[in-house]
Design a protein around this motif. Structure first.
Motif, PDB file in Angstrom:
ATOM      1  N   ILE A  89      19.452  33.073  42.941  1.00 45.65           N
ATOM      2  CA  ILE A  89      19.575  31.870  42.854  1.00 45.65           C
ATOM      3  C   ILE A  89      19.597  31.196  44.096  1.00 45.65           C
ATOM      4  CG2 ILE A  89      20.855  29.805  41.936  1.00 45.65           C
ATOM      5  CD1 ILE A  89      21.871  31.283  39.721  1.00 45.65           C
ATOM      6  N   LEU A  90      18.988  30.290  44.681  1.00 42.71           N
ATOM      7  CA  LEU A  90      18.871  30.151  46.129  1.00 42.71           C
ATOM      8  C   LEU A  90      19.122  28.341  46.177  1.00 42.71           C
ATOM      9  CD1 LEU A  90      15.932  32.164  47.198  1.00 42.71           C
ATOM     10  CD2 LEU A  90      18.352  32.492  47.793  1.00 42.71           C
ATOM     11  N   GLN A  91      20.122  28.075  45.630  1.00 46.10           N
ATOM     12  CA  GLN A  91      20.418  26.423  45.581  1.00 46.10           C
ATOM     13  C   GLN A  91      21.722  26.350  45.891  1.00 46.10           C
ATOM     14  OE1 GLN A  91      19.202  24.848  41.756  1.00 46.10           O
ATOM     15  NE2 GLN A  91      17.247  25.659  41.916  1.00 46.10           N
ATOM     16  N   GLY A  92      22.260  25.165  46.566  1.00 44.72           N
ATOM     17  CA  GLY A  92      23.376  24.677  46.892  1.00 44.72           C
ATOM     18  C   GLY A  92      24.163  25.631  47.520  1.00 44.72           C
ATOM     19  N   ASP A  93      25.571  25.928  46.827  1.00 45.21           N
ATOM     20  CA  ASP A  93      26.431  26.866  47.520  1.00 45.21           C
ATOM     21  C   ASP A  93      26.091  28.200  47.186  1.00 45.21           C
ATOM     22  OD1 ASP A  93      27.147  26.950  44.756  1.00 45.21           O
ATOM     23  OD2 ASP A  93      29.026  26.537  45.205  1.00 45.21           O
ATOM     24  N   GLU A  96      23.547  30.983  50.663  1.00 39.94           N
ATOM     25  CA  GLU A  96      23.896  31.975  51.376  1.00 39.94           C
ATOM     26  C   GLU A  96      23.902  33.424  50.801  1.00 39.94           C
ATOM     27  OE1 GLU A  96      24.254  33.836  55.070  1.00 39.94           O
ATOM     28  OE2 GLU A  96      24.121  31.362  54.788  1.00 39.94           O
ATOM     29  N   HIS A  97      24.721  33.572  49.639  1.00 38.94           N
ATOM     30  CA  HIS A  97      24.908  34.589  48.857  1.00 38.94           C
ATOM     31  C   HIS A  97      23.400  35.391  48.388  1.00 38.94           C
ATOM     32  CE1 HIS A  97      26.495  37.560  46.183  1.00 38.94           C
ATOM     33  NE2 HIS A  97      25.987  37.270  45.087  1.00 38.94           N
ATOM     34  N   GLY A  98      22.688  34.298  47.918  1.00 42.39           N
ATOM     35  CA  GLY A  98      21.363  34.506  47.271  1.00 42.39           C
ATOM     36  C   GLY A  98      20.559  35.265  48.389  1.00 42.39           C
ATOM     37  N   LEU A  99      20.464  34.580  49.739  1.00 45.74           N
ATOM     38  CA  LEU A  99      19.689  35.125  50.727  1.00 45.74           C
ATOM     39  C   LEU A  99      19.912  36.727  50.923  1.00 45.74           C
ATOM     40  CD1 LEU A  99      19.261  32.177  52.891  1.00 45.74           C
ATOM     41  CD2 LEU A  99      17.629  33.101  51.704  1.00 45.74           C
ATOM     42  N   ARG A 100      21.354  37.056  51.207  1.00 45.19           N
ATOM     43  CA  ARG A 100      21.802  38.351  51.163  1.00 45.19           C
ATOM     44  C   ARG A 100      21.318  39.017  49.900  1.00 45.19           C
ATOM     45  NH1 ARG A 100      26.442  35.824  52.891  1.00 45.19           N
ATOM     46  NH2 ARG A 100      27.730  36.481  50.842  1.00 45.19           N
ATOM     47  N   LEU A 101      21.431  38.656  48.710  1.00 43.65           N
ATOM     48  CA  LEU A 101      21.041  39.697  47.757  1.00 43.65           C
ATOM     49  C   LEU A 101      19.453  39.837  47.805  1.00 43.65           C
ATOM     50  CD1 LEU A 101      22.956  38.161  44.612  1.00 43.65           C
ATOM     51  CD2 LEU A 101      23.481  40.451  45.758  1.00 43.65           C
ATOM     52  N   LEU A 102      18.762  38.712  48.171  1.00 46.11           N
ATOM     53  CA  LEU A 102      17.269  38.866  48.226  1.00 46.11           C
ATOM     54  C   LEU A 102      16.800  40.013  49.325  1.00 46.11           C
ATOM     55  CD1 LEU A 102      14.504  37.860  47.346  1.00 46.11           C
ATOM     56  CD2 LEU A 102      14.615  36.267  49.132  1.00 46.11           C
ATOM     57  N   GLU A 116      11.904  29.495  39.145  1.00 48.31           N
ATOM     58  CA  GLU A 116      11.127  28.705  39.669  1.00 48.31           C
ATOM     59  C   GLU A 116       9.620  29.291  40.650  1.00 48.31           C
ATOM     60  OE1 GLU A 116      13.598  24.350  39.714  1.00 48.31           O
ATOM     61  OE2 GLU A 116      13.007  25.462  41.882  1.00 48.31           O
ATOM     62  N   LYS A 117       8.674  28.772  40.599  1.00 48.24           N
ATOM     63  CA  LYS A 117       7.893  29.124  41.315  1.00 48.24           C
ATOM     64  C   LYS A 117       8.099  29.243  42.839  1.00 48.24           C
ATOM     65  CE  LYS A 117       4.394  26.810  39.508  1.00 48.24           C
ATOM     66  NZ  LYS A 117       3.074  25.998  39.370  1.00 48.24           N
ATOM     67  N   ARG A 118       8.884  28.213  43.169  1.00 45.68           N
ATOM     68  CA  ARG A 118       9.395  28.157  44.544  1.00 45.68           C
ATOM     69  C   ARG A 118      10.187  29.378  44.858  1.00 45.68           C
ATOM     70  NH1 ARG A 118      11.115  23.360  47.440  1.00 45.68           N
ATOM     71  NH2 ARG A 118      12.363  23.877  49.016  1.00 45.68           N
ATOM     72  N   ASP A 119      10.902  29.967  43.827  1.00 51.73           N
ATOM     73  CA  ASP A 119      11.801  30.863  44.424  1.00 51.73           C
ATOM     74  C   ASP A 119      11.025  32.145  44.443  1.00 51.73           C
ATOM     75  OD1 ASP A 119      14.217  29.441  43.636  1.00 51.73           O
ATOM     76  OD2 ASP A 119      14.104  30.025  41.634  1.00 51.73           O
ATOM     77  N   LEU A 120      10.019  32.371  43.824  1.00 53.69           N
ATOM     78  CA  LEU A 120       8.751  33.334  44.174  1.00 53.69           C
ATOM     79  C   LEU A 120       8.168  33.409  45.547  1.00 53.69           C
ATOM     80  CD1 LEU A 120       7.071  34.192  40.914  1.00 53.69           C
ATOM     81  CD2 LEU A 120       8.845  35.459  41.951  1.00 53.69           C
ATOM     82  N   VAL A 121       7.663  32.082  45.941  1.00 52.79           N
ATOM     83  CA  VAL A 121       7.235  31.984  47.243  1.00 52.79           C
ATOM     84  C   VAL A 121       8.348  32.304  48.276  1.00 52.79           C
ATOM     85  CG1 VAL A 121       6.679  30.089  49.115  1.00 52.79           C
ATOM     86  CG2 VAL A 121       6.065  29.694  46.675  1.00 52.79           C
ATOM     87  N   VAL A 122       9.694  32.141  47.987  1.00 50.61           N
ATOM     88  CA  VAL A 122      10.760  32.452  49.089  1.00 50.61           C
ATOM     89  C   VAL A 122      10.921  34.089  48.947  1.00 50.61           C
ATOM     90  CG1 VAL A 122      13.236  32.787  49.672  1.00 50.61           C
ATOM     91  CG2 VAL A 122      12.001  30.496  48.990  1.00 50.61           C
ATOM     92  N   ALA A 132      13.401  28.900  52.186  1.00 52.72           N
ATOM     93  CA  ALA A 132      14.198  28.492  51.309  1.00 52.72           C
ATOM     94  C   ALA A 132      14.993  27.239  51.210  1.00 52.72           C
ATOM     95  CB  ALA A 132      15.588  29.638  51.085  1.00 52.72           C
ATOM     96  N   GLU A 133      15.313  26.670  52.279  1.00 52.40           N
ATOM     97  CA  GLU A 133      15.714  25.441  52.693  1.00 52.40           C
ATOM     98  C   GLU A 133      15.138  24.315  53.041  1.00 52.40           C
ATOM     99  OE1 GLU A 133      18.486  26.245  55.979  1.00 52.40           O
ATOM    100  OE2 GLU A 133      19.992  27.290  54.736  1.00 52.40           O
TER     101      GLU A 133
END
Length: 313
Positions: A14-18, A21-27, A111-117, A164-165
């Motif tokens: 998940i790459l939304q809100g708070d 940061e955690h989501g980008l590290r996991l990715l 979301e498709k947006r998440d796959l773009v990231v 992502a942002e």
């Protein structure tokens, strides 16, 4: 919370809100863990050529690029041969990341947006290192951000974060993939790799700039899909909405309508595939209901086999 628990392990974080940061590290960790080892030594697994130096000639295999035909060897041996090329020491990669309103949608694991990231992170990892550089044109239809091509891990991480942002376009804002491709074409850039990430929905008016990119760069098109892009479920009455025009329509999802929708979607996807193939681009399809890293691995391995003379898997 229940939806988060239902997310499969392969779904992008998940790459939304708070959670950003955690989501980008996991990715980044997921990409490194599952993609490492594919491209040991150099970037030929993803970008097998052409480079600037001539290499060995080998027998032509079905699926090889006929533009690399070595006519002198072919005439001498009476058997079709192509000329391998040695990749440049440094690779410059440019991304076109389509984040128009139609990608702010998903009915499966993300979301498709998440796959773009996620695809941006994978390309940054697969082409990183060795003095390579990566840049991007990020377009929503409302605004376009250009990230200059630079090298280094910090820059690659910053690029993924910018994608992502990127603020979502207001509903009713039409995307313009053709314009984004033209911005990448002009002014001409150093020869390298161009990657276009989009759902390719709407008019297919981007064929000419896509072909233009392929004359100068190795080209990959990543098509991002959701199950509802290709078929309608049996749900009775449903409200269909076009996020890029803001129009809504209430329809009854009858068997006839579902068949017609599926046929129209299949016809559009066929036209997209034909246009991508006509531009000489590699075509990777990522879906919100499929393991995107496994699909990426299959694509990269198939390219490695093709360019090593083993044919397409």
């Amino acid at each position: 919370m229940s939806r988060e628990k239902e997310r499969p392990s392969w779904a992008p974080p998940i790459l939304q809100g708070d959670r950003m940061e955690h989501g980008l590290r996991l990715l980044e960790l997921d990409v490194r863990r599952r993609l490492d080892g594919l491209l040991q030594g150099n970037h030929l697994g993803l970008v097998p050529g052409p480079g600037s130096e001539p290499g060995e000639a080998r027998v032509y295999q079905p699926g090889d690029d006929v533009r690399r035909m070595d006519w002198a060897v072919t005439a001498r041996t009476t058997e079709p041969h192509i000329r391998e090329t040695v990749a440049d020491r440094e690779l410059e990669t440019w991304l076109v990341a389509d984040l128009s309103a139609s990608l702010d949608f998903g009915t499966a694991a993300c979301e498709k947006r998440d796959l773009v990231v996620a695809a941006t992170a994978a390309i940054a990892h697969l082409t990183g290192g060795g003095g390579n550089r990566i840049g991007a044109v990020i377009a929503t239809g409302e605004k376009t951000n250009r990230v200059p091509a630079r090298g280094g891990l910090a820059h690659a991480r910053g690029l993924v974060r910018k994608v992502a942002e990127m603020p979502r376009a207001p509903e009713g804002t039409r995307g313009d993939l053709r314009d984004a491709l033209e911005q990448l074409r002009r002014p001409p850039r150093r020869r390298g790799l161009a990657v276009v990430i989009s759902d390719f929905l709407g008019d297919i008016d981007w064929q000419r700039p896509l072909r233009g990119l392929s004359t100068r760069h190795e080209l990959i098109a990543i098509e991002v899909l959701d199950p509802r892009d290709v078929d309608l479920p049996e749900v009775g009455t449903v409200v269909l909405s076009d996020p890029e025009s803001g129009r809504q329509r209430e329809v009854h999802a009858s068997a006839l309508l579902r068949r017609e929708f599926a046929a129209a979607a299949a016809e559009h996807r066929s036209r997209v595939a034909t246009a991508i193939r006509g531009a000489g681009a590699g075509h990777l399809v990522l879906r919100t209901d499929s393991d995107w890293i496994a699909d990426t691995v299959r694509f990269v391995v198939a390219r490695k086999r093709r360019w090593s003379g083993g044919g397409v898997a």
